[in-house]
Write a protein that holds these residues in place. Structure first.
Motif, PDB file in Angstrom:
ATOM      1  N   ALA A 208       0.832  -1.202   0.000  1.00 46.46           N
ATOM      2  CA  ALA A 208       0.000   0.000   0.000  1.00 46.46           C
ATOM      3  C   ALA A 208       0.867   1.253   0.000  1.00 46.46           C
ATOM      4  N   ASN A 209       0.423   2.259  -0.745  1.00 51.90           N
ATOM      5  CA  ASN A 209       1.137   3.537  -0.866  1.00 51.90           C
ATOM      6  C   ASN A 209       2.573   3.356  -1.360  1.00 51.90           C
ATOM      7  N   ASN A 210       2.774   2.313  -2.143  1.00 53.85           N
ATOM      8  CA  ASN A 210       4.096   2.012  -2.712  1.00 53.85           C
ATOM      9  C   ASN A 210       5.167   1.838  -1.638  1.00 53.85           C
ATOM     10  N   GLN A 211       4.774   1.223  -0.517  1.00 54.71           N
ATOM     11  CA  GLN A 211       5.709   0.886   0.546  1.00 54.71           C
ATOM     12  C   GLN A 211       5.965  -0.628   0.527  1.00 54.71           C
ATOM     13  N   ASN A 212       6.990  -1.053   1.284  1.00 55.37           N
ATOM     14  CA  ASN A 212       7.349  -2.475   1.350  1.00 55.37           C
ATOM     15  C   ASN A 212       7.553  -3.060  -0.050  1.00 55.37           C
ATOM     16  N   CYS A 213       8.296  -2.337  -0.851  1.00 55.67           N
ATOM     17  CA  CYS A 213       8.531  -2.775  -2.228  1.00 55.67           C
ATOM     18  C   CYS A 213       9.620  -3.845  -2.274  1.00 55.67           C
ATOM     19  N   GLY A 214       9.545  -4.660  -3.292  1.00 54.92           N
ATOM     20  CA  GLY A 214      10.606  -5.624  -3.523  1.00 54.92           C
ATOM     21  C   GLY A 214      11.803  -4.958  -4.183  1.00 54.92           C
ATOM     22  N   LYS A 215      12.714  -5.766  -4.663  1.00 52.11           N
ATOM     23  CA  LYS A 215      13.888  -5.223  -5.328  1.00 52.11           C
ATOM     24  C   LYS A 215      13.505  -4.634  -6.686  1.00 52.11           C
ATOM     25  N   PRO A 216      14.166  -3.542  -7.077  1.00 47.72           N
ATOM     26  CA  PRO A 216      13.878  -2.987  -8.412  1.00 47.72           C
ATOM     27  C   PRO A 216      14.343  -3.950  -9.497  1.00 47.72           C
ATOM     28  N   VAL A 217      13.473  -4.181 -10.457  1.00 50.25           N
ATOM     29  CA  VAL A 217      13.772  -5.122 -11.537  1.00 50.25           C
ATOM     30  C   VAL A 217      13.494  -4.436 -12.868  1.00 50.25           C
ATOM     31  N   PRO A 218      14.509  -4.271 -13.715  1.00 50.19           N
ATOM     32  CA  PRO A 218      14.248  -3.733 -15.056  1.00 50.19           C
ATOM     33  C   PRO A 218      13.365  -4.692 -15.847  1.00 50.19           C
ATOM     34  N   ASP A 219      12.449  -4.116 -16.603  1.00 46.34           N
ATOM     35  CA  ASP A 219      11.546  -4.935 -17.408  1.00 46.34           C
ATOM     36  C   ASP A 219      10.821  -5.945 -16.528  1.00 46.34           C
ATOM     37  N   LEU A 220      10.204  -5.448 -15.479  1.00 51.41           N
ATOM     38  CA  LEU A 220       9.625  -6.253 -14.407  1.00 51.41           C
ATOM     39  C   LEU A 220       8.523  -7.190 -14.910  1.00 51.41           C
TER      40      LEU A 220
END
Length: 259
Positions: free
Chosen positions: A68-80
């Motif tokens: 929620a609210n773009n929190q607790n995100c996983g690792k950034p992945v290009p071309d997710l």
């Protein structure tokens, strides 16, 4: 008149291009930082964490799968891959979304639709930035306006593909999740920013080509001046010939009087 309209169109196009760049950055950087509007920008939200720790909802952004609210995100992945929100053996995930791609989490259709859409966003952004720099001279130069319009047409082409693929991908995902009993809805900010950027590019293309088309060539502008000079020379020659005839007639009259 034409230079004034061209200047106004060039300035308006620069503002619109700058606006489209800002909107695209809002989409690309969504989830990167907990600030508005980045924490409100996501393509799709599903009311399920799909087994992820500390996440009651899942939100798909450009680089992340977040809570929620773009929190607790996983690792950034290009071309997710869209299937990174769950595991291959997660329960409750619609079978239409699962497949052999991305470690068995994503079906072929959704994998390639969003993979190409993801790349097209970047291509649109690159050409949009190039068009902005070339448009700096658009208010004073027809050539600059034409070049900027051409570059922006390329950006608009990629943006059209990116926006279309994004819309189709996440709208269909929403429908599949809703059918499976998982309440889902699309992100108003991400969709609004995407199509707003597209509209700004489209209007800028019209304004740039309008500025390029205003005013004729130098030859066209020079033609009336050349014609006026030609007619003035002709009148001068006729006047000179008329004066010569008058003087000759006067001399004849004088000779006759004294003869």
């Amino acid at each position: 008149m034409a230079p004034g309209i061209r200047a106004g169109a060039g300035i308006a196009s620069m503002i619109l291009i700058a606006g489209s760049i800002v909107l695209l950055f809002f989409v690309v950087l969504s989830g990167v930082k907990n600030t508005t509007p980045l924490n409100k920008t996501w393509f799709l939200q599903a009311d399920s964490g799909f087994g992820a720790t500390g996440r009651s909802v899942s939100q798909w952004t450009y680089f992340y799968i977040c809570g929620a609210n773009n929190q607790n995100c996983g690792k950034p992945v290009p071309d997710l891959p869209v299937g990174y929100a769950w595991q291959a053996d997660s329960t409750g995930v619609p079978s239409q979304l699962l497949g052999k791609h991305a470690k068995g989490t994503t079906g072929t259709y959704y994998f390639y639709m969003w993979r190409f859409g993801w790349v097209f966003y970047l291509m649109a952004l690159v050409f949009d930035v190039l068009a902005f720099f070339t448009s700096l001279l658009a208010p004073v130069s027809r050539l600059a306006a034409g070049v900027s319009g051409f570059v922006l047409c390329i950006a608009l082409f990629w943006m059209s593909l990116a926006a279309s693929l994004m819309t189709v991908t996440f709208v269909k995902m929403r429908d599949q999740l809703n059918r499976a009993g998982i309440n889902s809805h699309i992100g108003q900010y991400a969709f609004g920013f995407t199509w707003g950027a597209w509209a700004a590019m489209f209007l800028s293309v019209i304004l740039l080509f309008l500025g390029c088309g205003l005013g004729g060539s130098r030859k066209e502008h020079a033609a009336p001046t050349t014609n006026r000079a030609f007619f003035r020379r002709q009148r001068s020659r006729r006047s000179a010939r008329g004066s010569f005839v008058d003087n000759d007639s006067s001399r004849r009259v004088v000779k006759e009087e004294y003869s």
